[in-house]
Design an enzyme around this catalytic site. Structure first.
Site, PDB file in Angstrom:
ATOM      1  N   LYS A  62      46.579 -24.879  12.196  1.00 50.17           N
ATOM      2  CA  LYS A  62      46.476 -23.508  12.690  1.00 50.17           C
ATOM      3  C   LYS A  62      47.856 -22.850  12.685  1.00 50.17           C
ATOM      4  O   LYS A  62      48.038 -21.741  12.205  1.00 50.17           O
ATOM      5  CB  LYS A  62      45.867 -23.504  14.092  1.00 50.17           C
ATOM      6  CG  LYS A  62      45.696 -22.122  14.660  1.00 50.17           C
ATOM      7  CD  LYS A  62      44.973 -22.142  15.988  1.00 50.17           C
ATOM      8  CE  LYS A  62      44.983 -20.751  16.591  1.00 50.17           C
ATOM      9  NZ  LYS A  62      44.400 -20.718  17.924  1.00 50.17           N
ATOM     10  N   GLU A 121      53.743 -33.557  12.624  1.00 51.94           N
ATOM     11  CA  GLU A 121      53.048 -34.641  11.922  1.00 51.94           C
ATOM     12  C   GLU A 121      52.470 -34.140  10.603  1.00 51.94           C
ATOM     13  O   GLU A 121      52.601 -34.772   9.556  1.00 51.94           O
ATOM     14  CB  GLU A 121      51.890 -35.183  12.791  1.00 51.94           C
ATOM     15  CG  GLU A 121      52.325 -35.915  14.041  1.00 51.94           C
ATOM     16  CD  GLU A 121      52.483 -35.009  15.252  1.00 51.94           C
ATOM     17  OE1 GLU A 121      52.665 -33.783  15.076  1.00 51.94           O
ATOM     18  OE2 GLU A 121      52.439 -35.528  16.377  1.00 51.94           O
ATOM     19  N   GLY A 176      42.156 -24.502  18.277  1.00 49.51           N
ATOM     20  CA  GLY A 176      42.169 -25.636  17.343  1.00 49.51           C
ATOM     21  C   GLY A 176      40.995 -26.578  17.548  1.00 49.51           C
ATOM     22  O   GLY A 176      40.318 -26.976  16.602  1.00 49.51           O
ATOM     23  N   ARG A 177      40.723 -26.943  18.813  1.00 44.33           N
ATOM     24  CA  ARG A 177      39.665 -27.925  19.059  1.00 44.33           C
ATOM     25  C   ARG A 177      38.267 -27.313  18.984  1.00 44.33           C
ATOM     26  O   ARG A 177      37.268 -27.999  19.223  1.00 44.33           O
ATOM     27  CB  ARG A 177      39.904 -28.649  20.385  1.00 44.33           C
ATOM     28  CG  ARG A 177      40.113 -27.745  21.566  1.00 44.33           C
ATOM     29  CD  ARG A 177      40.612 -28.503  22.787  1.00 44.33           C
ATOM     30  NE  ARG A 177      40.965 -27.614  23.883  1.00 44.33           N
ATOM     31  CZ  ARG A 177      42.159 -27.019  24.020  1.00 44.33           C
ATOM     32  NH1 ARG A 177      43.100 -27.219  23.110  1.00 44.33           N
ATOM     33  NH2 ARG A 177      42.403 -26.225  25.034  1.00 44.33           N
ATOM     34  N   GLU A 216      41.711 -32.085  26.496  1.00 41.80           N
ATOM     35  CA  GLU A 216      42.734 -31.078  26.200  1.00 41.80           C
ATOM     36  C   GLU A 216      42.317 -29.733  26.817  1.00 41.80           C
ATOM     37  O   GLU A 216      43.174 -28.936  27.206  1.00 41.80           O
ATOM     38  CB  GLU A 216      42.956 -30.936  24.689  1.00 41.80           C
ATOM     39  CG  GLU A 216      44.249 -30.221  24.342  1.00 41.80           C
ATOM     40  CD  GLU A 216      44.675 -30.358  22.878  1.00 41.80           C
ATOM     41  OE1 GLU A 216      45.579 -31.147  22.591  1.00 41.80           O
ATOM     42  OE2 GLU A 216      44.099 -29.661  22.033  1.00 41.80           O
ATOM     43  N   HIS A 228      28.947 -54.921  24.347  1.00 39.82           N
ATOM     44  CA  HIS A 228      29.618 -56.226  24.320  1.00 39.82           C
ATOM     45  C   HIS A 228      31.109 -56.090  24.590  1.00 39.82           C
ATOM     46  O   HIS A 228      31.875 -57.001  24.299  1.00 39.82           O
ATOM     47  CB  HIS A 228      29.360 -56.908  22.971  1.00 39.82           C
ATOM     48  CG  HIS A 228      27.900 -57.177  22.762  1.00 39.82           C
ATOM     49  ND1 HIS A 228      27.290 -58.308  23.250  1.00 39.82           N
ATOM     50  CD2 HIS A 228      26.922 -56.425  22.190  1.00 39.82           C
ATOM     51  CE1 HIS A 228      25.998 -58.260  22.948  1.00 39.82           C
ATOM     52  NE2 HIS A 228      25.745 -57.122  22.312  1.00 39.82           N
ATOM     53  N   LYS A 253      56.459 -33.003  22.677  1.00 43.52           N
ATOM     54  CA  LYS A 253      56.881 -32.512  21.355  1.00 43.52           C
ATOM     55  C   LYS A 253      58.352 -32.090  21.401  1.00 43.52           C
ATOM     56  O   LYS A 253      59.133 -32.433  20.524  1.00 43.52           O
ATOM     57  CB  LYS A 253      56.050 -31.284  20.951  1.00 43.52           C
ATOM     58  CG  LYS A 253      54.647 -31.568  20.481  1.00 43.52           C
ATOM     59  CD  LYS A 253      54.048 -30.274  19.936  1.00 43.52           C
ATOM     60  CE  LYS A 253      52.550 -30.331  19.803  1.00 43.52           C
ATOM     61  NZ  LYS A 253      51.956 -29.036  19.496  1.00 43.52           N
TER      62      LYS A 253
HETATM   63  O1  F6P Z   1      47.868 -31.269  20.371  1.00 37.19           O
HETATM   64  C1  F6P Z   1      48.169 -29.930  20.466  1.00 37.19           C
HETATM   65  C2  F6P Z   1      47.567 -29.140  19.341  1.00 37.19           C
HETATM   66  O2  F6P Z   1      48.062 -27.847  19.457  1.00 37.19           O
HETATM   67  C3  F6P Z   1      46.048 -29.131  19.334  1.00 37.19           C
HETATM   68  O3  F6P Z   1      45.490 -28.270  20.248  1.00 37.19           O
HETATM   69  C4  F6P Z   1      45.791 -28.772  17.920  1.00 37.19           C
HETATM   70  O4  F6P Z   1      44.457 -28.990  17.565  1.00 37.19           O
HETATM   71  C5  F6P Z   1      46.769 -29.697  17.233  1.00 37.19           C
HETATM   72  O5  F6P Z   1      47.916 -29.655  18.063  1.00 37.19           O
HETATM   73  C6  F6P Z   1      47.121 -29.325  15.822  1.00 37.19           C
HETATM   74  O6  F6P Z   1      47.689 -28.063  15.742  1.00 37.19           O
HETATM   75  P1  F6P Z   1      47.783 -27.285  14.381  1.00 37.19           P
HETATM   76  O7  F6P Z   1      46.412 -27.062  13.881  1.00 37.19           O
HETATM   77  O8  F6P Z   1      48.499 -26.016  14.695  1.00 37.19           O
HETATM   78  O9  F6P Z   1      48.577 -28.145  13.418  1.00 37.19           O
END
Ligand code: F6P
Length: 544
Positions: free
Chosen positions: A205, A211, A265-266, A351, A382, A510
């Protein structure tokens, strides 16, 4: 509502009621009312929700619904759907429901449903081009594999749905998901792939997430080593609310799919973040997924609170979390294809509602989101069910299953469902001292052994569960199931007075990681942190 919900008359009435409810026996409640299942189960579309195995009576439900009214839940539901800025700390609406809406929705004078439709038609064209090979790699070969690079909401939703609906997938392209910045993740996926036939979707987003960008850069280097820098660019698409950054990364404009800051995002799998889903199962199935969610949206928006499935699920959660002290919630899909549902719901619920400060800035004086965990049945049986049955904590659980399977292996589905039904019955009714004793006697056990084993063989029961039965795991039903959880999460946030749509809690880690990185790379020993962090960094530096 402003202020703590604990001051509301309904909350206080629930506290009083809890003194009696703590002694409820599900055996007795079922014995007293043979119609309990009919009374306490509801259907939305083809999905059945049975909440009769909960520690509730008519009075409990009446008080919980009253609490929802006193928290102004109907008003908040209307505000959610009409684009009010319910995400107060970020000053945004949370309009994921528009991604599956049929009717126009206006935001700042624009019909945003039309924008969604435009995005969907671009996705459709893109999928067709990939399938037909019109959109191909720089060497002219069709894409056989697509790797989605994203994390959190830009990963979990598409990965969960693609796996859940794998039986609808086309043979090509094969979908892969890379999220972890641990190079082992990307390296592991790349091992089986060929640069000439691999397409990467960078899903972010913000297009700013450490990452995702690290993985995207490494993917680009892997491509460029074989295809050259210009060639590599043809192997990228991007999904983002920051298209300028995606173009700057080198993604061609016609392969950049935008979504909007009003989609969290979620909550984004229904947007172009769902591109991997559409590539795997086709646009018709993706649309069926969306329309299933749309059906749940209508139910959530219009059903009266006392017959509103996400509202009731949210309230039952509040009942256990805030009145019984439950700190965890188990999600137990009796369907291997739904094995990632617990992981998906961890982000959605934890979250969204893992907050200790209310919308009005005051600290809460009550519990909010529980720890969500789970595993596919029967594997969980189990592993951790022992604690569900006989542990010291009360852990409410959702049991999810499909009436029909999609495989041909004789006998398996009946075995699976026998376990599904048996577990909720055992959790609810338990096994009394008399039953345990009689059972051991029937087996001819000596009395001395019976006496020793008896306390271990008794099950207290009264462990609450919701049973959710889908007819089949098809896109429409899955869409409705996911939307059910989205709305349950929102309903709970309203009761707790918190903003479900921000996530400031992930920021601090972060920020510190950004600050730490140069220290890991430098030679000087770390000295600016607490003694533990300094010690750990320096141990790492001498042992790497
Ligand atoms: O973990 C925090 C967060 O902002 C989530 O809410 C989001 O889904 C994820 O990082 C990834 O963010 P982006 O889509 O901006 O890379």
């Amino acid at each position: 509502m402003s202020g703590s919900p604990t001051r509301l008359p309904a909350w206080q009435a629930l506290q009083d009621h809890h003194r009696i409810a703590a002694g409820f026996s599900l055996r007795e409640l079922f014995a007293r009312d043979p119609r309990r299942f009919d009374k306490f189960s509801l259907q939305c579309g083809d999905i059945l929700f049975d909440y009769s195995k909960h520690l509730v009576t008519d009075e409990t439900l009446h008080l919980l619904v009253e609490l929802a009214h006193q928290c102004e839940l109907p008003g908040w539901i209307a505000r959610l759907f009409t684009g009010d800025k319910v995400n107060t700390t970020e000053g945004r609406p949370a309009l994921h429901t528009v991604l599956r809406a049929q009717e126009p929705v206006m935001l700042d004078g624009q019909n945003i449903v039309a924008e969604v439709e435009h995005m969907l038609s671009r996705m459709e064209r893109f999928c067709e081009e990939v399938w037909s090979g019109v959109r191909c790699g720089s060497a002219g070969r069709a894409f056989s594999d697509v790797v989605n690079i994203g994390i959190g909401g830009s990963d979990l939703g598409p990965m969960f749905v693609t796996e859940a609906l794998a039986s609808y997938a086309r043979p090509r392209p094969r979908l892969h998901f890379v999220s972890n910045v641990d190079g082992a993740h990307l390296a592991g996926v790349l091992q089986g792939l060929t640069p000439e036939t691999t397409l990467f979707i960078v899903a972010s987003k913000t297009f700013f997430t450490l990452e995702t960008l690290a993985n995207a850069r490494s993917a680009r280097a892997w491509l460029a080593a074989k295809l050259g820098a210009d060639g590599a660019a043809r192997h990228f698409a991007a999904v983002t609310a920051n298209p300028a950054a995606a173009r700057e990364f080198g993604v061609a404009t016609d392969a950049v799919f935008e979504f909007w800051d009003w989609v969290g995002g979620r909550y984004s799998l229904w947007s172009a973040i769902g591109l991997p889903i559409a590539l795997a199962i086709g646009m018709d199935n993706f649309n069926a997924l969306r329309s299933g969610a749309g059906e749940m949206d209508l139910h959530f928006r219009h059903a009266p609170l006392e017959r509103n499935i996400p509202v009731l699920a949210g309230l039952l959660g509040v009942w256990y979390i805030d009145f019984f002290g439950a700190a965890a919630h188990a999600v137990l899909p009796y369907d291997q294809r739904l094995k990632r549902l617990p992981e998906y719901l961890q982000q959605l619920e934890m979250e969204s509602n893992g907050k200790r400060v209310r919308r009005d800035g005051a600290e809460v004086d009550y519990a909010t989101a529980p720890v969500v965990f789970g595993a596919a049945g029967t594997n969980g049986q189990h592993a951790f069910y022992q604690l569900l049955h006989q542990g010291t904590q009360l852990i409410p659980a959702d049991f999810i299953a499909c009436c029909r399977s999609d495989h041909q292996l004789a006998g398996h589905h009946a075995l699976l469902l026998a376990n599904y039904f048996a577990q909720t019955e055992a959790l609810a009714l338990g096994k009394t001292t008399a039953e345990a004793e009689a059972e051991m006697r029937r087996r001819g056990m000596p009395e001395i052994r019976i006496a020793a084993l008896l306390p271990h063989r008794v099950f207290g029961g009264n462990r609450p569960t919701t049973s959710i039965l889908l007819p089949r795991l098809e896109p429409r039903a899955l869409g409705a199931l996911i939307a059910f959880y989205e709305h349950k999460t929102f309903a709970q946030s309203v009761i707790w007075g918190i903003n479900a749509f921000d996530q400031w809690g992930v920021e601090l880690g972060k920020q510190l990681a950004d600050r730490l990185l140069p220290e890991l790379e430098g030679v000087a020993p770390a000295s600016s942190h607490d003694a533990s962090t300094n010690g750990l960094i320096n141990h790492f530096k001498t042992h790497r």
